[in-house]
Design a protein around this motif. Structure first.
Motif, PDB file in Angstrom:
ATOM      1  N   PHE A 114      39.503  49.197  51.259  1.00 11.90           N
ATOM      2  CA  PHE A 114      38.832  48.052  50.635  1.00 11.90           C
ATOM      3  C   PHE A 114      38.609  48.299  49.144  1.00 11.90           C
ATOM      4  CE2 PHE A 114      37.817  46.553  54.883  1.00 11.90           C
ATOM      5  CZ  PHE A 114      37.853  45.187  54.710  1.00 11.90           C
ATOM      6  N   THR A 115      38.265  49.531  48.768  1.00 11.39           N
ATOM      7  CA  THR A 115      38.068  49.832  47.350  1.00 11.39           C
ATOM      8  C   THR A 115      39.356  49.605  46.570  1.00 11.39           C
ATOM      9  OG1 THR A 115      36.362  51.462  47.886  1.00 11.39           O
ATOM     10  CG2 THR A 115      37.392  51.613  45.725  1.00 11.39           C
ATOM     11  N   ALA A 116      40.484  50.088  47.105  1.00 11.15           N
ATOM     12  CA  ALA A 116      41.769  49.908  46.420  1.00 11.15           C
ATOM     13  C   ALA A 116      42.153  48.437  46.328  1.00 11.15           C
ATOM     14  CB  ALA A 116      42.851  50.700  47.145  1.00 11.15           C
ATOM     15  N   VAL A 117      41.918  47.677  47.415  1.00 11.08           N
ATOM     16  CA  VAL A 117      42.272  46.254  47.401  1.00 11.08           C
ATOM     17  C   VAL A 117      41.432  45.498  46.375  1.00 11.08           C
ATOM     18  CG1 VAL A 117      42.219  44.132  48.769  1.00 11.08           C
ATOM     19  CG2 VAL A 117      43.128  46.235  49.770  1.00 11.08           C
ATOM     20  N   ILE A 118      40.133  45.760  46.340  1.00 13.50           N
ATOM     21  CA  ILE A 118      39.257  45.041  45.401  1.00 13.50           C
ATOM     22  C   ILE A 118      39.605  45.394  43.961  1.00 13.50           C
ATOM     23  CG2 ILE A 118      36.870  44.847  44.609  1.00 13.50           C
ATOM     24  CD1 ILE A 118      35.999  45.032  47.512  1.00 13.50           C
ATOM     25  N   LEU A 119      39.817  46.689  43.673  1.00 16.28           N
ATOM     26  CA  LEU A 119      40.172  47.084  42.306  1.00 16.28           C
ATOM     27  C   LEU A 119      41.510  46.464  41.896  1.00 16.28           C
ATOM     28  CD1 LEU A 119      39.122  50.846  42.163  1.00 16.28           C
ATOM     29  CD2 LEU A 119      38.098  48.929  40.936  1.00 16.28           C
ATOM     30  N   GLY A 120      42.483  46.486  42.815  1.00 18.54           N
ATOM     31  CA  GLY A 120      43.785  45.915  42.479  1.00 18.54           C
ATOM     32  C   GLY A 120      43.727  44.423  42.212  1.00 18.54           C
ATOM     33  N   THR A 121      43.004  43.688  43.056  1.00 23.13           N
ATOM     34  CA  THR A 121      42.928  42.235  42.860  1.00 23.13           C
ATOM     35  C   THR A 121      42.105  41.868  41.625  1.00 23.13           C
ATOM     36  OG1 THR A 121      41.085  42.223  44.461  1.00 23.13           O
ATOM     37  CG2 THR A 121      43.281  41.662  45.287  1.00 23.13           C
ATOM     38  N   VAL A 122      41.068  42.662  41.313  1.00 19.47           N
ATOM     39  CA  VAL A 122      40.299  42.402  40.082  1.00 19.47           C
ATOM     40  C   VAL A 122      41.175  42.634  38.858  1.00 19.47           C
ATOM     41  CG1 VAL A 122      38.400  43.265  38.665  1.00 19.47           C
ATOM     42  CG2 VAL A 122      38.031  42.804  41.077  1.00 19.47           C
ATOM     43  N   LEU A 123      41.966  43.728  38.876  1.00 15.96           N
ATOM     44  CA  LEU A 123      42.867  43.985  37.752  1.00 15.96           C
ATOM     45  C   LEU A 123      43.902  42.878  37.619  1.00 15.96           C
ATOM     46  CD1 LEU A 123      43.835  45.879  35.533  1.00 15.96           C
ATOM     47  CD2 LEU A 123      45.197  47.083  37.235  1.00 15.96           C
ATOM     48  N   LEU A 124      44.440  42.431  38.745  1.00 16.90           N
ATOM     49  CA  LEU A 124      45.398  41.331  38.705  1.00 16.90           C
ATOM     50  C   LEU A 124      44.775  40.059  38.145  1.00 16.90           C
ATOM     51  CD1 LEU A 124      48.238  40.317  39.458  1.00 16.90           C
ATOM     52  CD2 LEU A 124      47.350  39.766  41.728  1.00 16.90           C
ATOM     53  N   GLY A 125      43.523  39.773  38.560  1.00 13.36           N
ATOM     54  CA  GLY A 125      42.839  38.595  38.035  1.00 13.36           C
ATOM     55  C   GLY A 125      42.563  38.698  36.551  1.00 13.36           C
ATOM     56  N   ALA A 126      42.224  39.919  36.062  1.00 11.51           N
ATOM     57  CA  ALA A 126      41.969  40.096  34.636  1.00 11.51           C
ATOM     58  C   ALA A 126      43.237  39.865  33.824  1.00 11.51           C
ATOM     59  CB  ALA A 126      41.416  41.495  34.387  1.00 11.51           C
ATOM     60  N   VAL A 127      44.378  40.379  34.330  1.00  8.61           N
ATOM     61  CA  VAL A 127      45.641  40.162  33.620  1.00  8.61           C
ATOM     62  C   VAL A 127      45.990  38.671  33.590  1.00  8.61           C
ATOM     63  CG1 VAL A 127      48.112  40.626  33.694  1.00  8.61           C
ATOM     64  CG2 VAL A 127      46.487  42.475  34.142  1.00  8.61           C
ATOM     65  N   ALA A 128      45.813  38.001  34.729  1.00  5.22           N
ATOM     66  CA  ALA A 128      46.107  36.566  34.774  1.00  5.22           C
ATOM     67  C   ALA A 128      45.189  35.777  33.845  1.00  5.22           C
ATOM     68  CB  ALA A 128      45.983  36.054  36.206  1.00  5.22           C
ATOM     69  N   SER A 129      43.914  36.176  33.780  1.00  8.69           N
ATOM     70  CA  SER A 129      42.975  35.475  32.890  1.00  8.69           C
ATOM     71  C   SER A 129      43.365  35.674  31.429  1.00  8.69           C
ATOM     72  CB  SER A 129      41.558  35.986  33.127  1.00  8.69           C
ATOM     73  OG  SER A 129      41.141  35.706  34.446  1.00  8.69           O
ATOM     74  N   GLY A 130      43.770  36.917  31.070  1.00 13.10           N
ATOM     75  CA  GLY A 130      44.194  37.156  29.697  1.00 13.10           C
ATOM     76  C   GLY A 130      45.405  36.329  29.317  1.00 13.10           C
ATOM     77  N   ALA A 131      46.370  36.235  30.243  1.00 18.28           N
ATOM     78  CA  ALA A 131      47.548  35.415  29.965  1.00 18.28           C
ATOM     79  C   ALA A 131      47.177  33.944  29.804  1.00 18.28           C
ATOM     80  CB  ALA A 131      48.569  35.588  31.083  1.00 18.28           C
ATOM     81  N   SER A 132      46.246  33.471  30.653  1.00 17.67           N
ATOM     82  CA  SER A 132      45.826  32.065  30.550  1.00 17.67           C
ATOM     83  C   SER A 132      45.131  31.787  29.230  1.00 17.67           C
ATOM     84  CB  SER A 132      44.901  31.721  31.719  1.00 17.67           C
ATOM     85  OG  SER A 132      45.564  31.897  32.950  1.00 17.67           O
ATOM     86  N   LEU A 133      44.281  32.740  28.780  1.00 18.40           N
ATOM     87  CA  LEU A 133      43.586  32.546  27.503  1.00 18.40           C
ATOM     88  C   LEU A 133      44.563  32.551  26.342  1.00 18.40           C
ATOM     89  CD1 LEU A 133      40.383  34.722  27.986  1.00 18.40           C
ATOM     90  CD2 LEU A 133      40.537  32.240  27.939  1.00 18.40           C
ATOM     91  N   ALA A 134      45.571  33.437  26.421  1.00 17.26           N
ATOM     92  CA  ALA A 134      46.561  33.464  25.347  1.00 17.26           C
ATOM     93  C   ALA A 134      47.320  32.139  25.277  1.00 17.26           C
ATOM     94  CB  ALA A 134      47.528  34.623  25.562  1.00 17.26           C
TER      95      ALA A 134
END
Length: 471
Positions: A309-329
């Motif tokens: 669960f720790t790996a899944v949550i960290l991975g999905t949070v990182l994926l969401g952060a990358v997607a958010s950065g791309a959306s803001l750009a």
């Protein structure tokens, strides 16, 4: 803690004795008391022994705990109580107590006369007789010298009752950590708390960065900045609550994760958090235990799944952060393009207004008996400058030209070199004029139009007739 366990199949029963102060009952093989009943949960109930006696509490079971046919969440137990877990019935049995020495009335009289309770054998007395056979060994006895004639035999001293030894705590099974005095913080909860705490500076500065990136100002700038401050406060509160395992923090995390499902970049992370917070190991971690009670241990399956669960949550949070950065750009680039389009549209509207005024000046000049241009009042209200002008006659410009600010610009008409009034043709006129437009925002160009009807533009300063013409 002694219990009689009775199963519904054929009324089979057996007695069990549980050591320690906390025992878990359920179908899980790791429980201290394992019951094979499909209606029982893997961790159905917890028994706790303390100074006030034995207490049973529900550990989040599916079918509940019943004491004497009454459903309870937590209840003290006494001898003879019937506890039903699914179809299994537990009967509370009395604790084993050491035997009691029985004395006859004549022995009580002897002790009452002040005689010693027992006399020791002299040192030179004969050695003790060999031990009695096992059948007679159960009755304690003491060796006393024969009583003198005429005297009643002295009562034997009651044997000293051995002090009860404390029951040893159950050893922790191999591969599992020994229970601690309080609930341990699971790895996944620790990671969530750290993520919330790391979000404090991100949200605090993110609002300012977003407003600056989009070019917002005034009240529009207050929206992202205020939202960033609110998220900063929420992050601090959630980080603290999860770190100290506050019960309200689990409920708040579930609510926030449910809201997070609506935001595309963090949908997967929110779903993973919802699944984790709904598991028994998470509920147990945020459960407040009575003072002195030990927290139930997590099963081996729960412990092994923490890393997943720790790996899944960290991975999905990182994926969401990358997607958010791309959306803001993309929003920033799109916002720049939209802002340029808005600026261009405002400038076109301003140029059209300047050309309309220049055309109106040409009509005024050709319609008067002297070649003269008018001020703004004469163009909007011709009767103020032309004698005998009909009250209902047409105007050279519509009334909205009297407003100084419009279409993102501030407009101003300047006239020079007045024309002297002529008898029979008294008119307020001028030989030159300049109609200028100043942008209200810094990203627009300055504009000006003169008697030639050509609009000129300049950047960062008022425009002059020497500046390039606008096509």
């Amino acid at each position: 803690m002694r219990f009689e366990v009775r199963y519904p199949q054929g009324g089979q029963s057996h007695e069990v004795t549980l050591q320690g102060t906390v025992a878990v009952i359920g179908r899980d093989p790791a429980c201290e008391l394992v019951v094979s009943d499909p209606k029982c949960s893997r961790r159905h109930a917890v028994l706790e022994a303390g100074p006030q006696g034995i207490t049973i509490r529900d550990a989040g079971s599916a079918n509940g705990v019943f004491v004497n046919d009454r459903k309870v969440e937590r209840s003290p137990l006494k001898e003879g109580d019937l506890v039903r877990l699914g179809d299994v019935v537990l009967t509370v049995l009395p604790e084993d107590l050491p035997g009691t020495l029985m004395m006859g009335p004549e022995d009580m009289d002897a002790v009452g006369e002040g005689q010693p309770a027992a006399t020791e054998a002299p040192e030179d007395a004969a050695p003790d007789p060999p031990p009695a056979p096992p059948a007679a060994a159960a009755a304690p006895s003491a060796t006393v010298p024969p009583a003198p004639p005429g005297r009643r035999p002295e009562a034997a001293a009651p044997p000293q009752r051995p002090a009860p030894r404390p029951a040893p705590a159950p050893a922790a099974p191999r591969g599992r950590a020994a229970p601690s005095a309080g609930p341990a913080r699971p790895l996944t909860v620790t990671v969530l708390a750290v993520l919330w705490l790391l979000s404090i500076p991100l949200y605090g500065l993110g609002g300012l960065w977003l407003a600056n990136s989009l070019g917002w100002s005034g009240i529009w700038m207050a929206l992202p900045v205020g939202l960033g401050l609110i998220l900063t406060l929420v992050s601090g509160v959630m980080g603290y609550g999860l770190w100290v395992l506050a019960p309200w923090a689990r409920v708040a995390q579930i609510i926030l994760a449910a809201i997070g499902l609506l935001f595309c970049p963090f949908t997967l992370a929110s779903a993973a958090v919802l699944v984790y917070m709904s598991r028994p190991v998470a509920r147990a971690a945020f459960t407040r235990l009575p003072r002195g009670a030990r927290a139930p241990e997590a099963t081996a399956t729960d412990a092994s799944s923490e890393g997943v669960f720790t790996a899944v949550i960290l991975g999905t949070v990182l994926l969401g952060a990358v997607a958010s950065g791309a959306s803001l750009a993309m929003a920033r680039r799109g916002g720049g393009s939209m802002e340029q389009a808005r600026t261009s549209a405002r400038e076109e509207a301003a140029v059209a207004r300047l050309r309309s005024l220049a055309a109106a000046q040409g009509q005024f000049k050709s319609g008067t008996c002297v070649d003269a241009y008018a001020d703004l009042e004469a163009l909007v209200n011709p009767g103020s400058a032309i004698p005998n002008y009909p009250a209902d006659g047409p105007t050279f410009l519509p009334p909205e030209f009297a407003r100084a600010e419009a279409k993102g610009y501030r407009f101003a008409l300047a006239v020079e070199d007045p024309v002297p009034a002529t008898e029979g043709c008294a008119v307020r006129g001028y030989r030159r004029f300049a109609y200028a437009a100043q942008p209200l925002e810094a990203d627009g160009r300055h504009l000006v139009v003169g008697a030639d009807g050509v609009v000129h533009a300049a950047v960062g300063r008022p425009a002059t007739p020497d500046d390039p013409a606008v096509r």
